[in-house]
Design a protein around this motif. Structure first.
Motif, PDB file in Angstrom:
ATOM      1  N   TYR A 618       0.813  -1.219   0.000  1.00 15.30           N
ATOM      2  CA  TYR A 618       0.000   0.000   0.000  1.00 15.30           C
ATOM      3  C   TYR A 618       0.850   1.275   0.000  1.00 15.30           C
ATOM      4  O   TYR A 618       0.301   2.374   0.070  1.00 15.30           O
ATOM      5  N   GLU A 619       2.177   1.088  -0.105  1.00 14.42           N
ATOM      6  CA  GLU A 619       3.097   2.223  -0.142  1.00 14.42           C
ATOM      7  C   GLU A 619       2.851   3.158   1.047  1.00 14.42           C
ATOM      8  O   GLU A 619       2.691   4.370   0.902  1.00 14.42           O
ATOM      9  N   VAL A 620       2.806   2.544   2.219  1.00 10.58           N
ATOM     10  CA  VAL A 620       2.597   3.286   3.463  1.00 10.58           C
ATOM     11  C   VAL A 620       3.895   3.250   4.266  1.00 10.58           C
ATOM     12  O   VAL A 620       4.482   2.174   4.456  1.00 10.58           O
ATOM     13  N   SER A 621       4.310   4.395   4.750  1.00 11.61           N
ATOM     14  CA  SER A 621       5.530   4.464   5.549  1.00 11.61           C
ATOM     15  C   SER A 621       5.304   3.801   6.904  1.00 11.61           C
ATOM     16  O   SER A 621       4.303   4.077   7.582  1.00 11.61           O
ATOM     17  N   PRO A 622       6.225   2.913   7.335  1.00 11.75           N
ATOM     18  CA  PRO A 622       6.074   2.288   8.660  1.00 11.75           C
ATOM     19  C   PRO A 622       6.041   3.302   9.798  1.00 11.75           C
ATOM     20  O   PRO A 622       5.556   2.996  10.892  1.00 11.75           O
ATOM     21  N   SER A 623       6.525   4.541   9.542  1.00 10.81           N
ATOM     22  CA  SER A 623       6.514   5.549  10.610  1.00 10.81           C
ATOM     23  C   SER A 623       5.101   5.954  10.995  1.00 10.81           C
ATOM     24  O   SER A 623       4.898   6.556  12.059  1.00 10.81           O
ATOM     25  N   LEU A 624       4.124   5.640  10.136  1.00  7.14           N
ATOM     26  CA  LEU A 624       2.729   5.959  10.450  1.00  7.14           C
ATOM     27  C   LEU A 624       2.047   4.836  11.231  1.00  7.14           C
ATOM     28  O   LEU A 624       0.845   4.901  11.482  1.00  7.14           O
ATOM     29  N   LEU A 625       2.827   3.823  11.594  1.00 12.01           N
ATOM     30  CA  LEU A 625       2.243   2.660  12.269  1.00 12.01           C
ATOM     31  C   LEU A 625       3.025   2.338  13.527  1.00 12.01           C
ATOM     32  O   LEU A 625       4.262   2.433  13.559  1.00 12.01           O
ATOM     33  N   GLU A 626       2.293   1.970  14.548  1.00 15.61           N
ATOM     34  CA  GLU A 626       2.900   1.666  15.845  1.00 15.61           C
ATOM     35  C   GLU A 626       2.368   0.319  16.339  1.00 15.61           C
ATOM     36  O   GLU A 626       1.171   0.048  16.231  1.00 15.61           O
ATOM     37  N   PHE A 627       3.269  -0.524  16.861  1.00 17.99           N
ATOM     38  CA  PHE A 627       2.868  -1.800  17.461  1.00 17.99           C
ATOM     39  C   PHE A 627       2.675  -1.607  18.964  1.00 17.99           C
ATOM     40  O   PHE A 627       3.525  -1.027  19.646  1.00 17.99           O
ATOM     41  N   GLU A 628       1.547  -2.102  19.464  1.00 18.96           N
ATOM     42  CA  GLU A 628       1.292  -2.075  20.901  1.00 18.96           C
ATOM     43  C   GLU A 628       1.469  -3.476  21.464  1.00 18.96           C
ATOM     44  O   GLU A 628       0.831  -4.423  20.999  1.00 18.96           O
ATOM     45  N   LEU A 629       2.357  -3.609  22.452  1.00 16.06           N
ATOM     46  CA  LEU A 629       2.555  -4.868  23.156  1.00 16.06           C
ATOM     47  C   LEU A 629       2.209  -4.651  24.624  1.00 16.06           C
ATOM     48  O   LEU A 629       2.575  -3.632  25.205  1.00 16.06           O
ATOM     49  N   GLY A 652      11.396   0.771  10.709  1.00 15.29           N
ATOM     50  CA  GLY A 652      10.687   2.043  10.613  1.00 15.29           C
ATOM     51  C   GLY A 652       9.457   2.150  11.486  1.00 15.29           C
ATOM     52  O   GLY A 652       8.818   3.207  11.537  1.00 15.29           O
ATOM     53  N   PHE A 653       9.083   1.076  12.186  1.00 10.57           N
ATOM     54  CA  PHE A 653       7.905   1.107  13.045  1.00 10.57           C
ATOM     55  C   PHE A 653       8.274   1.677  14.418  1.00 10.57           C
ATOM     56  O   PHE A 653       9.449   1.681  14.819  1.00 10.57           O
ATOM     57  N   THR A 654       7.266   2.148  15.131  1.00 12.80           N
ATOM     58  CA  THR A 654       7.440   2.498  16.540  1.00 12.80           C
ATOM     59  C   THR A 654       6.729   1.451  17.392  1.00 12.80           C
ATOM     60  O   THR A 654       5.929   0.662  16.888  1.00 12.80           O
ATOM     61  N   CYS A 655       7.030   1.486  18.686  1.00 11.69           N
ATOM     62  CA  CYS A 655       6.491   0.460  19.578  1.00 11.69           C
ATOM     63  C   CYS A 655       6.093   1.100  20.903  1.00 11.69           C
ATOM     64  O   CYS A 655       6.834   1.930  21.452  1.00 11.69           O
ATOM     65  N   SER A 656       4.905   0.726  21.400  1.00  6.10           N
ATOM     66  CA  SER A 656       4.450   1.227  22.687  1.00  6.10           C
ATOM     67  C   SER A 656       4.134   0.058  23.610  1.00  6.10           C
ATOM     68  O   SER A 656       3.817  -1.040  23.151  1.00  6.10           O
ATOM     69  N   MET A 657       4.233   0.350  24.925  1.00  2.00           N
ATOM     70  CA  MET A 657       3.896  -0.659  25.929  1.00  2.00           C
ATOM     71  C   MET A 657       2.505  -0.359  26.466  1.00  2.00           C
ATOM     72  O   MET A 657       2.265   0.699  27.062  1.00  2.00           O
ATOM     73  N   ASP A 658       1.578  -1.298  26.241  1.00  2.00           N
ATOM     74  CA  ASP A 658       0.201  -1.136  26.703  1.00  2.00           C
ATOM     75  C   ASP A 658       0.072  -1.659  28.140  1.00  2.00           C
ATOM     76  O   ASP A 658       0.886  -2.463  28.593  1.00  2.00           O
ATOM     77  N   ASP A 659      -0.943  -1.192  28.844  1.00  3.92           N
ATOM     78  CA  ASP A 659      -1.260  -1.648  30.201  1.00  3.92           C
ATOM     79  C   ASP A 659      -0.111  -1.419  31.178  1.00  3.92           C
ATOM     80  O   ASP A 659       0.116  -2.210  32.100  1.00  3.92           O
ATOM     81  N   PHE A 660       0.673  -0.342  30.962  1.00  4.30           N
ATOM     82  CA  PHE A 660       1.792  -0.089  31.863  1.00  4.30           C
ATOM     83  C   PHE A 660       1.271   0.119  33.282  1.00  4.30           C
ATOM     84  O   PHE A 660       0.363   0.906  33.518  1.00  4.30           O
ATOM     85  N   GLY A 661       1.897  -0.606  34.223  1.00  2.00           N
ATOM     86  CA  GLY A 661       1.493  -0.501  35.618  1.00  2.00           C
ATOM     87  C   GLY A 661       0.582  -1.605  36.076  1.00  2.00           C
ATOM     88  O   GLY A 661       0.225  -1.673  37.247  1.00  2.00           O
ATOM     89  N   SER A 662       0.208  -2.507  35.153  1.00  6.15           N
ATOM     90  CA  SER A 662      -0.674  -3.604  35.559  1.00  6.15           C
ATOM     91  C   SER A 662       0.104  -4.770  36.136  1.00  6.15           C
ATOM     92  O   SER A 662      -0.457  -5.657  36.749  1.00  6.15           O
ATOM     93  N   GLY A 663       1.433  -4.776  35.944  1.00  8.69           N
ATOM     94  CA  GLY A 663       2.260  -5.880  36.423  1.00  8.69           C
ATOM     95  C   GLY A 663       3.079  -5.492  37.635  1.00  8.69           C
ATOM     96  O   GLY A 663       2.791  -4.516  38.332  1.00  8.69           O
ATOM     97  N   TYR A 664       4.152  -6.265  37.862  1.00  6.83           N
ATOM     98  CA  TYR A 664       4.957  -6.073  39.062  1.00  6.83           C
ATOM     99  C   TYR A 664       6.378  -5.593  38.770  1.00  6.83           C
ATOM    100  O   TYR A 664       7.141  -5.343  39.677  1.00  6.83           O
ATOM    101  N   SER A 665       6.752  -5.522  37.511  1.00  6.54           N
ATOM    102  CA  SER A 665       8.137  -5.168  37.186  1.00  6.54           C
ATOM    103  C   SER A 665       8.167  -4.069  36.133  1.00  6.54           C
ATOM    104  O   SER A 665       9.012  -4.061  35.255  1.00  6.54           O
ATOM    105  N   SER A 666       7.236  -3.144  36.182  1.00  2.41           N
ATOM    106  CA  SER A 666       7.111  -2.147  35.128  1.00  2.41           C
ATOM    107  C   SER A 666       8.350  -1.288  34.988  1.00  2.41           C
ATOM    108  O   SER A 666       8.828  -1.033  33.883  1.00  2.41           O
TER     109      SER A 666
END
Length: 782
Positions: A618-629, A652-666
């Protein structure tokens, strides 16, 4: 005088000698007659005992063969009944199902045929069986068991009709193919010192299973013809013609056969399956060996006749007991564990439950996990030793009125006294502890683990198969994360309902993906500085034609377990890329979209490759997309995930951490993981006591400050009030996501909000219910 005396002596001696000789002859004749009569009685007794044992062995083997064949047919009928309830499943799903069932029931193949004979096999191949007799019989409503030959191999074919949901029409045939070798193995039993053997034929003499015994006739097409061609003749009261007639009329009997000097006794017994006959053969030499021993000793010393007779009686009793013990072991002992088999477990359980009160016992079903690895790594004998070890260890821990049995493969049934659910859980932990004692002191440990389920026997009169089924349903619910209590799953109606619901979801998922019944919803992320949309999170909804809108909480856990989530993630990603491409073509200033990445992708080191290909498509730059883990994924894959995130950055992708603070070793994860953003878990913002609110704000402010120092953006999710918005803005949070500004919405509605006509977004005011977005009637659950 001398001569006279000698003559008289001779005269007087001759009658005595004659009398003695006569007496001796009479005595010898008497002894000989008695010995002959004794030997004949002995031969008859041994032959009768042999015949009796032959009949007992034949009966037990007949039961084994009938149970095996009829059990396979019943399994197939269960599969057909299941397919009757789901007659609109697509072909790929059907193939997957019958392939799984073929492995489960040890079939070579399972096949499904429609009304025209078009056939789908469990290996994915197609064909036609329209010209097969068993197909015609099954289409006429008959369940069929037959034997066919193909490629120099014999196969058992099972076929049964598949009825429509109304139960009035036959819409196809369900069938299974099984190698005759599995049946042959059941007949390879040791009896009469290895001299006896067994063959399986049809009533007309056609071969089904030929014995590989050294004295057996074979190979042959017809047993009667083989007897005649090999020189066997009538050696008893019945003739070969009588044998043909008896077998044609379904009678049981014993016949004596002779070829040259070799004589045999053969028991022919019909099975309940089709017109099959079991032929059990033992050579007369087995009998003669014992008889000759006694005859020789009788001829040598007649005085020992009585002693020999007593020895014979003892020998016969020992032979009888030995034969009976072998039969009992064969009928009631598991060949692998040397413990109770299913039949013995069933009988003893029935006796125990006759005297039991309601809820006094539980039925348990244990499945040894990853047992196939033991066979693959160490061989089948090691696998069998492991099963024996498991059985023996559990047996040692049972009370006298408790039972354990291996029922099939690596599955065990338990009958335990019930005190409480917690008590059963402790018993299970005790089993684990003792089973894994062998790991003590080992450098390389191998842990034996089970999945287990239990059914509290509230009605001791229930069928044992029903109890077993319910315990197994509980085990499956435990495997799938449903209905477990105190670490152990117990059967209840909700367990069965949950499994049926999950099965319904799995039956529909392939067609839903094909029909594009999955829809992408976007929930905006608002930049706090100006309250405008700075991005969005892609969520998925399922609009089922029958059930309507299904929320992710219902189907995502199922997809996580069966692996379908990988394909769904890629589907959502492609839908997002398609929309971004359209927005770019329309000249819109696109904001980044984040997509969820399931843990199911991580075992594949190349999982990013299909994502790259979709971006290229789709000729989309990975910078417009972020993976949530999620934070839990990062915690579980702590050591291996950092390089994965680096690969995302390189692509070229970015990455975010979802549910931060729900665990014990954040904080530790934050230090080690090179993420670009963190999403503060909604639990931070739930109402609580004043103390909780104060402490929570301190934690939030500290995390935001730490994130800024690490150049990580912060997103607060689950925000529902303007007071929270004002607080987070003052604390320095970058973005928020929540109902206060907008719920998840379909892509067209997001476009109206993010890219309005005129090109200028309206600043979000917020009323606590997503006031700035059109009301779609959605729950907003993600």
């Amino acid at each position: 005088m001398k001569n006279t005396k000698e003559s008289q002596l001779q005269k007087s001696t001759s009658p005595r000698l004659l009398l003695m000789i006569t007496a001796a002859i009479l005595f010898i004749c008497l002894i000989s007659s008695a010995s002959f009569f004794y030997v004949r009685q002995l031969e008859d007794a041994i032959q009768d005992e042999t015949d009796s044992n032959l009949i007992e062995i034949a009966e037990q083997l007949s039961i084994i063969v009938d149970n095996q064949v009829q059990g396979n047919l019943r399994n197939l009928e269960s599969i057909a009944l299941f397919l009757r309830a789901f007659d609109n499943i697509e072909e790929a799903r059907i193939t997957q199902f019958i392939e799984t069932e073929a492995v489960r029931y040890s079939y070579e193949k399972i096949f499904l045929s429609n009304e025209s004979g078009h056939t789908l096999f469990s290996d994915g191949s197609l064909g036609s069986i329209a010209d097969m007799k068993f197909y015609s019989r099954a289409m006429d409503g008959e369940s069929v068991i037959t034997v066919v030959s193909s490629s120099n191999q014999n196969w058992i074919i099972y076929a049964t009709p598949i009825y429509s949901q109304s139960g009035r029409e036959i819409i196809g045939v369900s069938g299974a193919v099984q190698n005759l070798e599995s049946l042959s193995n059941s007949l390879e039993v040791d009896f009469f010192g290895g001299e006896g053997y067994v063959q399986l034929v049809k009533a007309d003499g056609t071969a089904i299973v030929e014995s590989q015994h050294k004295y057996a006739i074979g190979p042959y097409d017809n047993y009667f013809d083989a007897l005649e061609e090999s020189g066997y003749q009538d050696g008893g009261q019945n003739s070969l013609n009588s044998l043909r007639k008896d077998m044609a009329e379904g009678r049981t009997g014993i016949i004596g056969l002779m070829r040259g000097s070799r004589e045999c006794r053969m028991c022919y017994m019909p099975l309940t399956t089709n017109n099959w006959y079991l032929l059990t053969v033992v050579p007369i030499s087995v009998i003669n060996t014992k008889t000759d021993y006694f005859v020789q000793n009788t001829a040598i010393i007649c005085v020992l006749i009585t002693i020999l007779f007593l020895v014979l009686i003892l020998a016969l009793i020992g032979l009888h007991n030995s034969s009976r013990k072998k039969l009992e072991r064969m009928a009631y002992t598991d060949a692998v564990t040397n413990g109770l088999n299913w039949r013995s477990f069933e009988a003893q359980t029935g006796e125990i439950l006759k005297k039991a009160r309601e809820s006094e016992y539980v039925m348990g079903h244990l499945n040894l996990q990853k047992f196939k690895l033991i066979n693959d790594m160490y061989g089948r004998e090691a696998g069998n030793k492991t099963l024996r070890y498991v059985y023996d260890t559990i047996q040692e821990l049972l009370a006298p009125d408790e039972l354990v049995s291996r029922v099939s493969a690596d599955n065990f049934n338990l009958l335990l006294r019930f005190t409480s659910e917690e008590g059963i859980a402790k018993r299970v932990q005790e089993f684990y502890h003792y089973l894994n004692r062998f790991n003590e002191g080992r450098l390389q440990k191998y842990w034996l683990t089970f999945t287990q389920g239990f059914f509290i026997i509230d009605d001791p009169k229930l069928e044992l198969s029903t109890m077993q089924e319910r315990a197994n349903i509980a085990r499956q619910s435990r495997e799938n994360g449903l209905g477990s209590r105190a670490g152990v799953a117990f059967y209840d109606d909700s367990s069965r309902a949950s499994l049926l619901m999950e099965k319904n979801i799995e039956n529909k998922m392939e067609m839903a993906l094909k029909n594009r019944d999955f829809f992408v919803y976007l929930q905006p992320k608002y930049e706090l500085a100006n309250r405008t949309i700075a991005g969005a999170e892609a969520l998925v909804r399922w609009r089922d034609p029958e059930q309507g809108m299904l929320l992710p909480d219902l189907f995502i856990p199922v997809f996580e377990r069966n692996g379908f989530i990988v394909r769904l993630d890629l589907y959502v990603f492609e839908e997002v890329c398609r929309s971004i491409r359209r927005w770019l073509n329309e000249g819109k200033k696109v904001t980044p979209i984040s997509v969820n990445l399931s843990r199911a992708h991580l075992p594949d080191p190349d999982f990013l490759e299909p994502y790259r290909k979709i971006c290229d498509k789709y000729e989309v730059s990975p910078s417009l997309l972020e993976f949530e883990l999620t934070e839990s994924i990062m915690f579980e894959n702590f050591k291996s995930l950092a390089p994965v995130i680096e690969n995302m950055h390189q692509a070229g992708f970015t990455c975010s951490m979802d549910d931060f603070g729900s665990g014990y070793s954040s904080l530790n994860i934050l230090k080690e993981m090179p993420v670009d953003a963190i999403k503060l878990d909604r639990d931070f913002f739930l109402p609580g006591s004043k103390t909780d609110i104060t402490r929570g704000k301190s934690v939030i402010e500290t995390v935001i400050e730490l994130a800024k120092k690490l150049h990580i953006k912060t997103v607060a999710e689950g925000i529902e009030t303007l007071e929270q918005v004002d607080y987070l803005k003052a604390a320095g949070c970058d973005m928020i996501q929540g109902f206060v500004f907008a719920k998840p919405m379909p892509i067209p509605e997001f476009e109206k909000l993010a890219y309005p006509i005129g090109g200028k977004q309206k600043e979000a005011a917020g009323d606590g219910y997503g006031a700035c977005r059109p009301d779609m009637g959605e729950t907003g659950a993600d």
